[in-house]
Design an enzyme around this catalytic site. Structure first.
Site, PDB file in Angstrom:
ATOM      1  N   HIS A 242       0.841  -1.202   0.000  1.00  0.00           N
ATOM      2  CA  HIS A 242       0.000   0.000   0.000  1.00  0.00           C
ATOM      3  C   HIS A 242       0.877   1.253   0.000  1.00  0.00           C
ATOM      4  O   HIS A 242       1.910   1.293   0.672  1.00  0.00           O
ATOM      5  CB  HIS A 242      -0.910  -0.008   1.231  1.00  0.00           C
ATOM      6  CG  HIS A 242      -2.013   0.992   1.130  1.00  0.00           C
ATOM      7  ND1 HIS A 242      -1.805   2.324   1.382  1.00  0.00           N
ATOM      8  CD2 HIS A 242      -3.310   0.864   0.768  1.00  0.00           C
ATOM      9  CE1 HIS A 242      -2.947   2.974   1.176  1.00  0.00           C
ATOM     10  NE2 HIS A 242      -3.872   2.105   0.809  1.00  0.00           N
ATOM     11  N   ARG A 290      -3.139   1.057  -4.064  1.00  0.00           N
ATOM     12  CA  ARG A 290      -2.845  -0.389  -4.189  1.00  0.00           C
ATOM     13  C   ARG A 290      -3.500  -0.958  -5.439  1.00  0.00           C
ATOM     14  O   ARG A 290      -4.383  -0.331  -6.037  1.00  0.00           O
ATOM     15  CB  ARG A 290      -3.282  -1.145  -2.943  1.00  0.00           C
ATOM     16  CG  ARG A 290      -4.666  -0.813  -2.451  1.00  0.00           C
ATOM     17  CD  ARG A 290      -4.976  -1.594  -1.188  1.00  0.00           C
ATOM     18  NE  ARG A 290      -6.093  -1.009  -0.473  1.00  0.00           N
ATOM     19  CZ  ARG A 290      -6.957  -1.711   0.242  1.00  0.00           C
ATOM     20  NH1 ARG A 290      -6.832  -3.011   0.330  1.00  0.00           N
ATOM     21  NH2 ARG A 290      -7.943  -1.110   0.886  1.00  0.00           N
ATOM     22  N   LYS A 293      -7.311  -0.807  -7.001  1.00  0.00           N
ATOM     23  CA  LYS A 293      -8.095   0.181  -6.253  1.00  0.00           C
ATOM     24  C   LYS A 293      -8.075   1.490  -7.040  1.00  0.00           C
ATOM     25  O   LYS A 293      -7.409   1.626  -8.050  1.00  0.00           O
ATOM     26  CB  LYS A 293      -7.541   0.351  -4.827  1.00  0.00           C
ATOM     27  CG  LYS A 293      -7.587  -0.896  -3.987  1.00  0.00           C
ATOM     28  CD  LYS A 293      -8.987  -1.345  -3.520  1.00  0.00           C
ATOM     29  CE  LYS A 293      -9.811  -0.301  -2.879  1.00  0.00           C
ATOM     30  NZ  LYS A 293     -10.380  -0.662  -1.593  1.00  0.00           N
ATOM     31  N   ASP A 296      -6.838   8.357  -5.804  1.00  0.00           N
ATOM     32  CA  ASP A 296      -7.289   9.166  -4.657  1.00  0.00           C
ATOM     33  C   ASP A 296      -6.247  10.272  -4.496  1.00  0.00           C
ATOM     34  O   ASP A 296      -5.034  10.003  -4.494  1.00  0.00           O
ATOM     35  CB  ASP A 296      -7.354   8.251  -3.423  1.00  0.00           C
ATOM     36  CG  ASP A 296      -7.682   8.982  -2.119  1.00  0.00           C
ATOM     37  OD1 ASP A 296      -7.552  10.232  -2.084  1.00  0.00           O
ATOM     38  OD2 ASP A 296      -8.049   8.312  -1.137  1.00  0.00           O
ATOM     39  N   CYS A 298      -5.064  11.906  -2.070  1.00  0.00           N
ATOM     40  CA  CYS A 298      -4.080  11.887  -0.973  1.00  0.00           C
ATOM     41  C   CYS A 298      -2.830  11.085  -1.348  1.00  0.00           C
ATOM     42  O   CYS A 298      -1.750  11.315  -0.797  1.00  0.00           O
ATOM     43  CB  CYS A 298      -4.687  11.395   0.334  1.00  0.00           C
ATOM     44  SG  CYS A 298      -5.188   9.678   0.336  1.00  0.00           S
ATOM     45  N   TYR A 299      -2.969  10.144  -2.325  1.00  0.00           N
ATOM     46  CA  TYR A 299      -1.778   9.397  -2.740  1.00  0.00           C
ATOM     47  C   TYR A 299      -0.819  10.244  -3.559  1.00  0.00           C
ATOM     48  O   TYR A 299       0.280   9.802  -3.886  1.00  0.00           O
ATOM     49  CB  TYR A 299      -2.175   8.121  -3.495  1.00  0.00           C
ATOM     50  CG  TYR A 299      -3.003   7.187  -2.623  1.00  0.00           C
ATOM     51  CD1 TYR A 299      -2.585   6.869  -1.336  1.00  0.00           C
ATOM     52  CD2 TYR A 299      -4.211   6.667  -3.062  1.00  0.00           C
ATOM     53  CE1 TYR A 299      -3.345   6.058  -0.515  1.00  0.00           C
ATOM     54  CE2 TYR A 299      -4.979   5.843  -2.248  1.00  0.00           C
ATOM     55  CZ  TYR A 299      -4.542   5.549  -0.971  1.00  0.00           C
ATOM     56  OH  TYR A 299      -5.287   4.741  -0.152  1.00  0.00           O
ATOM     57  N   ASP A 363     -10.530  13.682  -2.450  1.00  0.00           N
ATOM     58  CA  ASP A 363     -10.066  12.386  -2.948  1.00  0.00           C
ATOM     59  C   ASP A 363     -10.295  12.297  -4.471  1.00  0.00           C
ATOM     60  O   ASP A 363      -9.362  12.093  -5.252  1.00  0.00           O
ATOM     61  CB  ASP A 363     -10.874  11.350  -2.136  1.00  0.00           C
ATOM     62  CG  ASP A 363     -10.930   9.952  -2.665  1.00  0.00           C
ATOM     63  OD1 ASP A 363     -10.621   9.746  -3.833  1.00  0.00           O
ATOM     64  OD2 ASP A 363     -11.328   9.046  -1.902  1.00  0.00           O
ATOM     65  N   ASP A 370     -11.815  17.606   2.736  1.00  0.00           N
ATOM     66  CA  ASP A 370     -11.538  17.544   4.182  1.00  0.00           C
ATOM     67  C   ASP A 370     -10.099  18.014   4.391  1.00  0.00           C
ATOM     68  O   ASP A 370      -9.366  18.222   3.415  1.00  0.00           O
ATOM     69  CB  ASP A 370     -11.768  16.124   4.729  1.00  0.00           C
ATOM     70  CG  ASP A 370     -10.921  15.092   4.007  1.00  0.00           C
ATOM     71  OD1 ASP A 370      -9.693  15.213   4.075  1.00  0.00           O
ATOM     72  OD2 ASP A 370     -11.475  14.187   3.350  1.00  0.00           O
ATOM     73  N   HIS A 373      -7.238  15.508   3.128  1.00  0.00           N
ATOM     74  CA  HIS A 373      -7.005  15.503   1.686  1.00  0.00           C
ATOM     75  C   HIS A 373      -6.479  16.846   1.202  1.00  0.00           C
ATOM     76  O   HIS A 373      -5.626  16.898   0.312  1.00  0.00           O
ATOM     77  CB  HIS A 373      -8.282  15.100   0.923  1.00  0.00           C
ATOM     78  CG  HIS A 373      -8.519  13.623   0.970  1.00  0.00           C
ATOM     79  ND1 HIS A 373      -9.289  13.031   1.932  1.00  0.00           N
ATOM     80  CD2 HIS A 373      -8.025  12.612   0.197  1.00  0.00           C
ATOM     81  CE1 HIS A 373      -9.281  11.719   1.757  1.00  0.00           C
ATOM     82  NE2 HIS A 373      -8.515  11.436   0.707  1.00  0.00           N
TER      83      HIS A 373
HETATM   84  C1  FPP Z   1      -6.326   2.160   3.030  1.00  0.00           C
HETATM   85  O1  FPP Z   1      -7.441   2.878   3.033  1.00  0.00           O
HETATM   86  C2  FPP Z   1      -5.326   2.888   3.857  1.00  0.00           C
HETATM   87  C3  FPP Z   1      -4.394   2.295   4.566  1.00  0.00           C
HETATM   88  C4  FPP Z   1      -4.316   0.815   4.597  1.00  0.00           C
HETATM   89  C5  FPP Z   1      -3.367   3.062   5.374  1.00  0.00           C
HETATM   90  C6  FPP Z   1      -2.708   4.163   4.634  1.00  0.00           C
HETATM   91  C7  FPP Z   1      -1.505   4.640   5.342  1.00  0.00           C
HETATM   92  C8  FPP Z   1      -1.133   5.897   5.277  1.00  0.00           C
HETATM   93  C9  FPP Z   1      -1.973   6.888   4.509  1.00  0.00           C
HETATM   94  C10 FPP Z   1       0.139   6.372   5.899  1.00  0.00           C
HETATM   95  C11 FPP Z   1      -0.062   6.945   7.236  1.00  0.00           C
HETATM   96  C12 FPP Z   1       1.128   7.726   7.624  1.00  0.00           C
HETATM   97  C13 FPP Z   1       1.425   8.143   8.856  1.00  0.00           C
HETATM   98  C14 FPP Z   1       2.570   9.034   9.046  1.00  0.00           C
HETATM   99  C15 FPP Z   1       0.671   7.729  10.047  1.00  0.00           C
HETATM  100  P1  FPP Z   1      -8.653   2.566   2.035  1.00  0.00           P
HETATM  101  O2  FPP Z   1      -8.915   1.103   1.947  1.00  0.00           O
HETATM  102  O3  FPP Z   1      -9.784   3.431   2.490  1.00  0.00           O
HETATM  103  O4  FPP Z   1      -8.114   3.167   0.681  1.00  0.00           O
HETATM  104  P2  FPP Z   1      -7.698   2.468  -0.699  1.00  0.00           P
HETATM  105  O5  FPP Z   1      -8.913   1.845  -1.269  1.00  0.00           O
HETATM  106  O6  FPP Z   1      -7.224   3.628  -1.525  1.00  0.00           O
HETATM  107  O7  FPP Z   1      -6.594   1.492  -0.412  1.00  0.00           O
HETATM  108 ZN    ZN Z   2      -7.508   9.618   0.365  1.00  0.00          ZN
END
Ligand code: FPP
Ligand code: ZN
Length: 489
Positions: A242, A290, A293, A296, A298-299, A363, A370, A373
């Site tokens: 991820h 990932r 998926k 978004d 934030c990535y 996103d 928010d 993001h």
């Molecule tokens: C999946 O969310 C998100 C995670 C598994 C964790 C992500 C980790 C970070 C953003 C890093 C955090 C950093 C610090 C410093 C604490 P989702 O399933 O909602 O999103 P997806 O479908 O895009 O994977």
């Molecule tokens: Zn996001």
């Protein structure tokens, strides 16, 4: 005709015949993005600075009565995060947050510190590594003189960083350190790469001693988090790769030593580059976290930020030569790999699909903005506009500080000199292997291999963030000056 290339404005020709809930979500997202991306603008919509500033300021000031919206009560354990996201976003937009918010930030963060070390996410709450990380970064952002060098009208004698108790903090770090090399995110909490990244950020920035095995096994632990796909899971042992964890692992590794050496010795860089490349989608241009998926915003930081580290590691340490009109230093740029991702594609996704009408960033289309993001989309946009590199380690690198105030220890061999993080540099010009569609807004660099392209227009330019710590670049020098004064190195 839209100015964006067809790759970013038309749906893919090839379509997998096997339909799943994931493929339906993907088709719907791509279609909704194409509606925004194919809207002809020159070259894409501008960043609505005023609206985003107002949105972020509402997170620090609340409404007319000084309150945050009711739904945010669910974020009571994320107070330092909200402060950090809003400050960091505002600083990236050029707002002088030191002058405006310093005393209120100190007043809000101070009660979060526990006598047993570290910071909680809310008043009276147990310490947590991610709360400690965001609390310290918030203090870092408002410490030092205001950016223009004028006196701070709100300034009192106390530096915001002075409220950090380095002695209890160090004890807390030891209490969450595991024999596996990992760090728990809280006492009895889960141990994963987030814990390691937060710990290393704190240790490196505050130059805490790493004696007594504080980082024993950590590098190897991070290496074990790389998965068969090439990305990183939260912890070793079959976790899904991820982007959030990939950034944590790579940034942590880059704090442990010279990036090229550490990354190539610890990881399989080829599969990492392959997995990272697969995170950017067309036509969206945005990044996913990932496999299978959705993109978004934030990535743009978590995955986009990995590229800065991987490219710099592939390039190795750069020599600096005076190149700019004022003789400023730029990397010599011999044989650099250039951009391995589409900065333009991501900038277009951010500017067309992530800006909410009434301010704040999101996103994807259909989602509301928010603070989380808004911060990480802005940091990601800033990342598309800057080129990061690091310079050769000076022959006599200063060793890390070996005492944390009264926590005094004799220098030991295992006290790693975590100085690599301070060798990063940033250039506003990006070496491009494909001629960019954007007007260069800074001096051309004749020494770059091809042309120099800037992403976006000057009005969209954001301040550079440090590629490992995600705070404004210049803040890192401010903390170093503070540490130097505090512990005298
Ligand atoms: C999946 O969310 C998100 C995670 C598994 C964790 C992500 C980790 C970070 C953003 C890093 C955090 C950093 C610090 C410093 C604490 P989702 O399933 O909602 O999103 P997806 O479908 O895009 O994977
Ligand atoms: Zn996001």
């Amino acid at each position: 005709m839209p100015l964006a290339p067809p790759l970013f404005t038309t749906l893919p020709f090839l379509h997998d015949a096997h339909v799943t809930p994931s493929s339906r979500d993907q088709d719907a997202t791509a279609s909704s993005c194409v509606r925004f991306l194919s809207y002809p603008e020159d070259p894409f919509p501008v960043l609505d600075r005023a609206a985003h500033i107002a949105f972020l300021e509402s997170g620090l000031n609340g409404d007319k009565t000084g309150k945050l919206p009711e739904y945010m009560v669910a974020l009571d354990a994320s107070r330092p995060w909200i402060i950090y996201w809003c400050l960091c976003g505002l600083a990236s937009l050029g707002i002088d947050v030191r002058r405006r918010y310093r005393s209120r930030v100190v007043a809000s963060i101070r009660p979060l510190q526990n006598s047993t070390g570290g910071f909680g996410g809310g008043n009276g709450q147990l310490s947590h590594m991610t709360a400690t990380y965001s609390a310290i970064l918030a203090l870092v952002i408002v410490s030092g003189p205001p950016p223009d060098g004028t006196d701070n009208s709100e300034d009192d004698d106390e530096d915001p960083l002075d409220i950090i108790n380095r002695l209890t903090l160090l004890r807390y770090l030891h209490s969450v350190k595991m024999d596996t090399g990992a760090f728990r995110v809280a006492l009895s909490g889960e141990a994963d790469v987030r814990g390691v990244y937060c710990a290393l950020t704190i240790i490196t920035l505050l130059r805490l001693p790493t004696t007594n095995g504080l980082l024993a096994g950590t590098r190897e632990y991070l290496g074990r988090c790389q998965t068969y796909e090439g990305g990183f899971g939260a912890m070793p042992g079959g976790n899904e790769a991820h982007g959030g964890y990939a950034f944590c692992a790579l940034a942590a590794l880059c704090m442990l030593g010279e990036p090229r050496e550490v990354l190539s010795d610890t990881l399989d860089l080829k599969t990492l580059v392959s997995w990272l490349s697969a995170r950017q989608y067309a036509p969206e241009g945005g990044l996913s976290g990932r496999t299978n998926k959705l993109v978004d915003g934030c990535y743009s930081t978590w995955v986009g930020g990995c590229w800065a580290l991987v490219e710099a590691a592939l390039n190795g340490p750069q020599k600096e030569v005076p190149l700019g009109p004022a003789g400023e230093l730029r990397p010599e740029n011999k044989g650099v790999v250039g951009s391995l991702w589409s900065r333009e594609g991501l900038a277009r996704y951010i500017l067309t699909c992530c800006q909410a009408m009434r301010g704040g960033l999101r996103d994807k289309p259909g989602k509301g903005p928010d603070f989380y993001h808004t911060c990480y989309v802005l940091l990601g946009l800033s990342g598309t506009q800057h080129y990061f590199y690091y310079v050769t380690h000076p022959a006599a690198a200063p060793s890390s500080v070996t005492s944390a105030d009264s926590f005094s220890t004799a220098p030991e061999a295992e006290d790693l000199p975590l100085t690599s993080a301070f060798l990063w540099r940033v250039s506003p010009s990006i070496p491009s292997v494909v001629k960019g569609v954007f007007e260069p807004v800074v001096e051309d660099l004749p020494a770059w291999p091809d042309d120099v392209a800037d992403v976006g227009v000057e009005g969209d330019r954001l301040r550079a963030q440090h590629p490992l710590f995600n705070v404004p670049f210049e803040c890192v020098d401010v903390v170093q000056a503070w540490v130097g004064e505090k512990v005298g190195f």
